[in-house]
Design a protein around this motif. Structure first.
Motif, PDB file in Angstrom:
ATOM      1  N   THR A  23       0.831  -1.203   0.000  1.00  0.00           N
ATOM      2  CA  THR A  23       0.000   0.000   0.000  1.00  0.00           C
ATOM      3  C   THR A  23       0.864   1.251   0.000  1.00  0.00           C
ATOM      4  OG1 THR A  23      -1.516  -1.293   1.346  1.00  0.00           O
ATOM      5  CG2 THR A  23      -1.966   1.046   1.161  1.00  0.00           C
ATOM      6  N   LEU A  24       1.937   1.214   0.810  1.00  0.00           N
ATOM      7  CA  LEU A  24       2.804   2.388   0.886  1.00  0.00           C
ATOM      8  C   LEU A  24       3.530   2.613  -0.437  1.00  0.00           C
ATOM      9  CD1 LEU A  24       4.380   2.264   4.444  1.00  0.00           C
ATOM     10  CD2 LEU A  24       2.414   3.519   3.610  1.00  0.00           C
ATOM     11  N   LEU A  25       3.989   1.536  -1.030  1.00  0.00           N
ATOM     12  CA  LEU A  25       4.712   1.646  -2.296  1.00  0.00           C
ATOM     13  C   LEU A  25       3.816   2.270  -3.359  1.00  0.00           C
ATOM     14  CD1 LEU A  25       7.564   0.732  -2.889  1.00  0.00           C
ATOM     15  CD2 LEU A  25       6.652  -1.359  -3.852  1.00  0.00           C
ATOM     16  N   ALA A  26       2.569   1.813  -3.416  1.00  0.00           N
ATOM     17  CA  ALA A  26       1.637   2.370  -4.386  1.00  0.00           C
ATOM     18  C   ALA A  26       1.224   3.773  -3.966  1.00  0.00           C
ATOM     19  CB  ALA A  26       0.407   1.475  -4.510  1.00  0.00           C
ATOM     20  N   GLY A  27       1.044   3.974  -2.638  1.00  0.00           N
ATOM     21  CA  GLY A  27       0.678   5.296  -2.133  1.00  0.00           C
ATOM     22  C   GLY A  27       1.768   6.307  -2.426  1.00  0.00           C
ATOM     23  N   ALA A  28       3.022   5.835  -2.481  1.00  0.00           N
ATOM     24  CA  ALA A  28       4.137   6.733  -2.758  1.00  0.00           C
ATOM     25  C   ALA A  28       3.957   7.416  -4.108  1.00  0.00           C
ATOM     26  CB  ALA A  28       5.454   5.966  -2.727  1.00  0.00           C
ATOM     27  N   SER A  67       6.780  -4.345  -8.169  1.00  0.00           N
ATOM     28  CA  SER A  67       6.274  -5.671  -7.799  1.00  0.00           C
ATOM     29  C   SER A  67       7.389  -6.536  -7.232  1.00  0.00           C
ATOM     30  CB  SER A  67       5.678  -6.382  -9.009  1.00  0.00           C
ATOM     31  OG  SER A  67       4.732  -5.573  -9.615  1.00  0.00           O
ATOM     32  N   ALA A  68       8.575  -6.441  -7.826  1.00  0.00           N
ATOM     33  CA  ALA A  68       9.694  -7.246  -7.334  1.00  0.00           C
ATOM     34  C   ALA A  68       9.996  -6.891  -5.890  1.00  0.00           C
ATOM     35  CB  ALA A  68      10.931  -7.025  -8.206  1.00  0.00           C
ATOM     36  N   SER A  69      10.006  -5.600  -5.560  1.00  0.00           N
ATOM     37  CA  SER A  69      10.331  -5.263  -4.176  1.00  0.00           C
ATOM     38  C   SER A  69       9.207  -5.676  -3.239  1.00  0.00           C
ATOM     39  CB  SER A  69      10.674  -3.783  -4.024  1.00  0.00           C
ATOM     40  OG  SER A  69       9.889  -2.996  -4.852  1.00  0.00           O
ATOM     41  N   PHE A  70       7.964  -5.595  -3.729  1.00  0.00           N
ATOM     42  CA  PHE A  70       6.839  -6.038  -2.897  1.00  0.00           C
ATOM     43  C   PHE A  70       6.949  -7.541  -2.614  1.00  0.00           C
ATOM     44  CE2 PHE A  70       2.086  -7.022  -2.748  1.00  0.00           C
ATOM     45  CZ  PHE A  70       1.979  -6.661  -1.423  1.00  0.00           C
ATOM     46  N   ILE A  71       7.267  -8.313  -3.659  1.00  0.00           N
ATOM     47  CA  ILE A  71       7.400  -9.760  -3.489  1.00  0.00           C
ATOM     48  C   ILE A  71       8.550 -10.084  -2.532  1.00  0.00           C
ATOM     49  CG2 ILE A  71       7.998 -11.901  -4.694  1.00  0.00           C
ATOM     50  CD1 ILE A  71       6.506 -10.708  -7.147  1.00  0.00           C
ATOM     51  N   PRO A 121       1.729  -4.439  -5.950  1.00  0.00           N
ATOM     52  CA  PRO A 121       1.462  -3.711  -4.726  1.00  0.00           C
ATOM     53  C   PRO A 121       0.195  -2.861  -4.861  1.00  0.00           C
ATOM     54  CG  PRO A 121       3.665  -3.237  -5.559  1.00  0.00           C
ATOM     55  CD  PRO A 121       2.955  -4.010  -6.601  1.00  0.00           C
ATOM     56  N   SER A 122      -0.853  -3.267  -4.222  1.00  0.00           N
ATOM     57  CA  SER A 122      -2.159  -2.579  -4.112  1.00  0.00           C
ATOM     58  C   SER A 122      -2.535  -1.750  -5.339  1.00  0.00           C
ATOM     59  CB  SER A 122      -2.202  -1.822  -2.795  1.00  0.00           C
ATOM     60  OG  SER A 122      -2.162  -0.469  -2.895  1.00  0.00           O
ATOM     61  N   LEU A 123      -2.645  -0.436  -5.175  1.00  0.00           N
ATOM     62  CA  LEU A 123      -3.157   0.427  -6.237  1.00  0.00           C
ATOM     63  C   LEU A 123      -2.364   0.370  -7.534  1.00  0.00           C
ATOM     64  CD1 LEU A 123      -4.239   3.987  -5.160  1.00  0.00           C
ATOM     65  CD2 LEU A 123      -5.505   2.228  -6.365  1.00  0.00           C
ATOM     66  N   LEU A 124      -1.138  -0.140  -7.450  1.00  0.00           N
ATOM     67  CA  LEU A 124      -0.301  -0.169  -8.642  1.00  0.00           C
ATOM     68  C   LEU A 124      -0.939  -1.009  -9.737  1.00  0.00           C
ATOM     69  CD1 LEU A 124       2.125   1.549  -8.458  1.00  0.00           C
ATOM     70  CD2 LEU A 124       3.557  -0.457  -8.499  1.00  0.00           C
ATOM     71  N   LEU A 125      -1.759  -1.980  -9.332  1.00  0.00           N
ATOM     72  CA  LEU A 125      -2.493  -2.781 -10.313  1.00  0.00           C
ATOM     73  C   LEU A 125      -3.450  -1.881 -11.084  1.00  0.00           C
ATOM     74  CD1 LEU A 125      -3.293  -5.490 -11.522  1.00  0.00           C
ATOM     75  CD2 LEU A 125      -4.937  -5.750  -9.679  1.00  0.00           C
ATOM     76  N   ALA A 142     -12.446   2.236   0.175  1.00  0.00           N
ATOM     77  CA  ALA A 142     -11.143   2.145  -0.479  1.00  0.00           C
ATOM     78  C   ALA A 142     -11.220   2.644  -1.915  1.00  0.00           C
ATOM     79  CB  ALA A 142     -10.645   0.700  -0.447  1.00  0.00           C
ATOM     80  N   ALA A 143     -12.348   2.348  -2.583  1.00  0.00           N
ATOM     81  CA  ALA A 143     -12.493   2.763  -3.979  1.00  0.00           C
ATOM     82  C   ALA A 143     -12.595   4.277  -4.080  1.00  0.00           C
ATOM     83  CB  ALA A 143     -13.729   2.112  -4.597  1.00  0.00           C
ATOM     84  N   VAL A 144     -13.294   4.896  -3.126  1.00  0.00           N
ATOM     85  CA  VAL A 144     -13.393   6.365  -3.138  1.00  0.00           C
ATOM     86  C   VAL A 144     -11.990   6.970  -3.013  1.00  0.00           C
ATOM     87  CG1 VAL A 144     -14.156   8.353  -1.776  1.00  0.00           C
ATOM     88  CG2 VAL A 144     -15.752   6.517  -2.298  1.00  0.00           C
ATOM     89  N   LEU A 145     -11.194   6.388  -2.110  1.00  0.00           N
ATOM     90  CA  LEU A 145      -9.810   6.846  -1.948  1.00  0.00           C
ATOM     91  C   LEU A 145      -9.017   6.667  -3.237  1.00  0.00           C
ATOM     92  CD1 LEU A 145      -8.264   5.724   1.462  1.00  0.00           C
ATOM     93  CD2 LEU A 145      -7.957   7.882   0.307  1.00  0.00           C
ATOM     94  N   ALA A 146      -9.160   5.486  -3.843  1.00  0.00           N
ATOM     95  CA  ALA A 146      -8.392   5.170  -5.040  1.00  0.00           C
ATOM     96  C   ALA A 146      -8.794   6.070  -6.196  1.00  0.00           C
ATOM     97  CB  ALA A 146      -8.596   3.705  -5.417  1.00  0.00           C
ATOM     98  N   VAL A 147     -10.107   6.214  -6.386  1.00  0.00           N
ATOM     99  CA  VAL A 147     -10.612   6.991  -7.508  1.00  0.00           C
ATOM    100  C   VAL A 147     -10.185   8.457  -7.378  1.00  0.00           C
ATOM    101  CG1 VAL A 147     -12.754   7.993  -8.365  1.00  0.00           C
ATOM    102  CG2 VAL A 147     -12.549   5.527  -8.137  1.00  0.00           C
ATOM    103  N   SER A 148     -10.305   9.012  -6.155  1.00  0.00           N
ATOM    104  CA  SER A 148      -9.933  10.422  -6.022  1.00  0.00           C
ATOM    105  C   SER A 148      -8.415  10.566  -6.111  1.00  0.00           C
ATOM    106  CB  SER A 148     -10.480  11.013  -4.721  1.00  0.00           C
ATOM    107  OG  SER A 148     -10.059  10.262  -3.616  1.00  0.00           O
TER     108      SER A 148
END
Lengths: 306, 295
Positions: A241-246, A282-286, B138-142, B222-228
């Motif tokens: 989540t943090l990696l993507a949140g970054a 993804s590699a770092s997440f894995i 990793p989560s939202l990255l998808l 979570a979707a509201v967070l992701a979408v915004s």
């Protein structure tokens, strides 16, 4: 233990290869021809054909996949369609920034989250406990990018204590790490509190008390060690989540990491760079989840021997 | 929440149980607060034009950055547009997209999860491998990866975040289905020759209703967070749509000058998410406290 780690390692590598294949296929499903986009300045059909051939885009997709995979294994991820630089070089310049940001917000989240969770569980029902639970609901509900804007407003604009954007000094790290780590911190605090309360009722905690151990040792050595097991899982998942949140946080603070690179590359349709970013993330997440599983096995012998 | 779970009960028993459940729910403070917040947000989205009569797109540059006042409770933005009208209008986009994404994730996830759990074997292996692969991102990255293929835009964003929420539902439903498929009432149904799809629909899925509702509530948040968030990055809704994430990303350059332009759209996101999270927490406590471990 060694066999368990080895098995998990093999599994992680297998997942990584699958992810690489998926990323490659996704990028090749994408509508819009990157070469057409590149070729604004190019005039002739021959030029386009030459570029297509030099990127092997005229070969069958399975051949392209094989070429890409075998090069990727050697660290060659192709070249950016925009800058012409090797993707690996672009990543190498940006990735450390994202790693630093992600790890420091995770460290912040773990230290403050576990401390707050333990403190709240020891004072169950007190004002501190209630306040912490309210803050933690807020913490998981606040969008990190908005929290970032508010932090800039308060600490950079109004108080003038910290720099708002950029990534030149350690001071630049504080606000992004705080805004990125808050939701993980809130989750970890909640999790630690509830597992500490659960564990406090277990026989082994009563036994530890009964044999006359000092309270501090009971709490930290016996209760916390067991209560931390679910928290470790959360840390692994939250890392993703943090990696993507970054990606979003970096945009707020103009932090020169992978996130800004990936967004720019998506808007530019620079597929090789997007591919490289996705693969690196993804590699770092894995890898992190592999470590988490190993740590988990260390903390909980039932997994090691099970 | 509904009396459909488990074997059928007599109508009077069902009504009684629903009433008892409702009374219990009304005593749960967090749940009631969440219900009030979310209800208000939904009403605002549905009745938008009644709550704010001004045009969210009307510009008036002479009044750019006006501070909040009685006439304009949230102030005006860089084009002198009424922020209150824009935030109200934005609730439609944010809540609409949040619900649509979860609908995609829920339908696909429940279908995949119940098939995997009920049939087991090959079906289970294939589905779960695919799900694990999605979870390796990793989560939202998808979602970001999918947007990068489809291109930025409102509909593409909904699809991307929808796919991103499939795994949670699939895993959840598969877990319940695995536990239920050996139950006697399901074995009995199979023994008398009820076709599989009917067993899944009539006997298996009702058992998943409670956890799926809880998961769906959290997923909408979570979707509201992701979408915004993705709209904030420029990968989703595009200006001048008054989507909250877009509003924040457009106005952030002016926040030194006029802080109110970033305060209100963000506050709106926070309020909606708090409401949904409180409902989720409450439902989990009320429906099945054991879910605390999984959700």
């Amino acid at each position: 233990m060694r066999r368990y780690i080895l098995a998990r390692f093999v599994q992680a590598v297998a997942v990584l290869v699958q992810v690489a294949v998926l990323v490659f296929l996704l990028m090749h499903l994408a509508p819009g021809d990157p070469i057409e986009l590149m070729s604004d300045q190019l005039s002739t059909r021959e030029d386009i054909a030459t570029i297509r051939a030099s990127l092997a885009l005229d070969r069958p997709i399975l051949v392209q996949l094989w070429l890409w995979l075998s090069r990727a294994l050697r660290g060659d991820l192709g070249r950016s369609l925009r800058s012409g630089l090797p993707v690996a070089q672009e990543l190498a310049g940006r990735f450390p920034y994202t790693v630093v940001l992600t790890l420091s917000s995770m460290a912040l989240a773990v230290v403050l989250g576990v401390t707050a969770g333990v403190a709240a569980s020891l004072r169950r029902g007190s004002w501190f406990d209630t306040a912490l639970m309210v803050i933690s609901v807020l913490g998981v509900s606040i969008p990190p990018f908005w929290l970032g804007l508010l932090l800039i407003l308060l600490f950079a604009v109004i108080l003038g204590w910290l720099p708002s954007v950029g990534g030149d000094t350690p001071w630049h790290l504080i606000l992004p790490a705080l805004s990125l780590g808050t939701s993980a911190m809130a989750l970890i605090a909640r999790m630690t509190r509830s597992t500490m309360l659960e564990v406090a009722g277990e026989d082994f905690v009563r036994t530890a008390r009964a044999k006359g151990l000092v309270e501090r040792r009971v709490v930290y050595h016996h209760a916390l060690r067991n209560a931390l097991i679910p928290t470790v899982t959360i840390v692994g998942l939250q890392f993703g989540t943090l990696l993507a949140g970054a990606v979003i946080t970096e945009a707020v603070f103009a932090w020169p990491g992978l996130g800004r690179l990936v967004v720019q590359s998506i808007l530019n349709r620079d597929f090789p760079v997007v591919q490289g970013c996705l693969l690196a993330a993804s590699a770092s997440f894995i890898m992190v989840n592999l470590w988490v599983d190993v740590l988990y096995a260390y903390l909980d012998p039932r997994i090691r021997y099970g | 929440m509904r009396g459909e779970s488990g074997p059928r009960t007599a109508p009077s028993g069902l009504g009684e149980r629903l009433r008892a459940g409702w009374r219990r729910a009304l005593r749960h403070r967090g749940f009631v607060l969440g219900l009030a917040i979310t209800g208000a947000a939904l009403l605002t989205a549905l009745l938008g034009p009644l709550v704010s009569t001004r045009d969210p797109y009307a510009q008036d540059l002479r009044h750019a950055f006006d501070r909040p006042s009685w006439g304009y409770p949230f102030g005006r933005d860089e084009f002198g547009r009424d922020l209150y009208a824009r935030v109200i209008q934005g609730s439609r986009y944010t809540l609409g997209m949040g619900t649509a994404t979860v609908a995609i994730g829920l339908l696909a996830g429940v279908a995949l999860g119940s098939a995997a759990g009920y049939y087991g074997g090959m079906a289970d292996t294939v589905v779960m491998r695919a799900i694990d692969l999605l979870l390796a991102f990793p989560s939202l990255l998808l979602a970001i990866a999918i947007v990068s293929i489809l291109g930025p835009g409102l509909v593409n964003l909904v699809i991307a975040v929808g796919v991103y929420s499939i795994p949670q539902f699939a895993r959840l439903v598969r877990g319940v289905a695995l536990a239920l498929r050996e139950q006697e009432y399901i074995l009995a149904a199979r023994a008398i020759g009820v076709p599989d799809p009917r067993i899944i629909a009539r006997h298996l899925l009702p058992g998943c209703v409670a956890p799926v509702i809880v998961q769906a509530t959290f997923s909408v948040a979570a979707a509201v967070l992701a979408v915004s968030g993705l709209s904030f990055l420029g990968l989703g809704a595009q200006p001048p749509l008054p989507e909250w994430g877009v509003m924040l990303s457009r106005s952030r350059g002016y926040m030194r000058l006029a802080p109110h332009v970033v305060v209100f759209p963000g506050l709106a996101i926070v309020v909606v998410i708090i409401g949904l999270n409180l409902i989720g927490d409450g439902l989990r406590d009320l429906l099945d406290p054991r879910l605390r471990r999984v959700l």
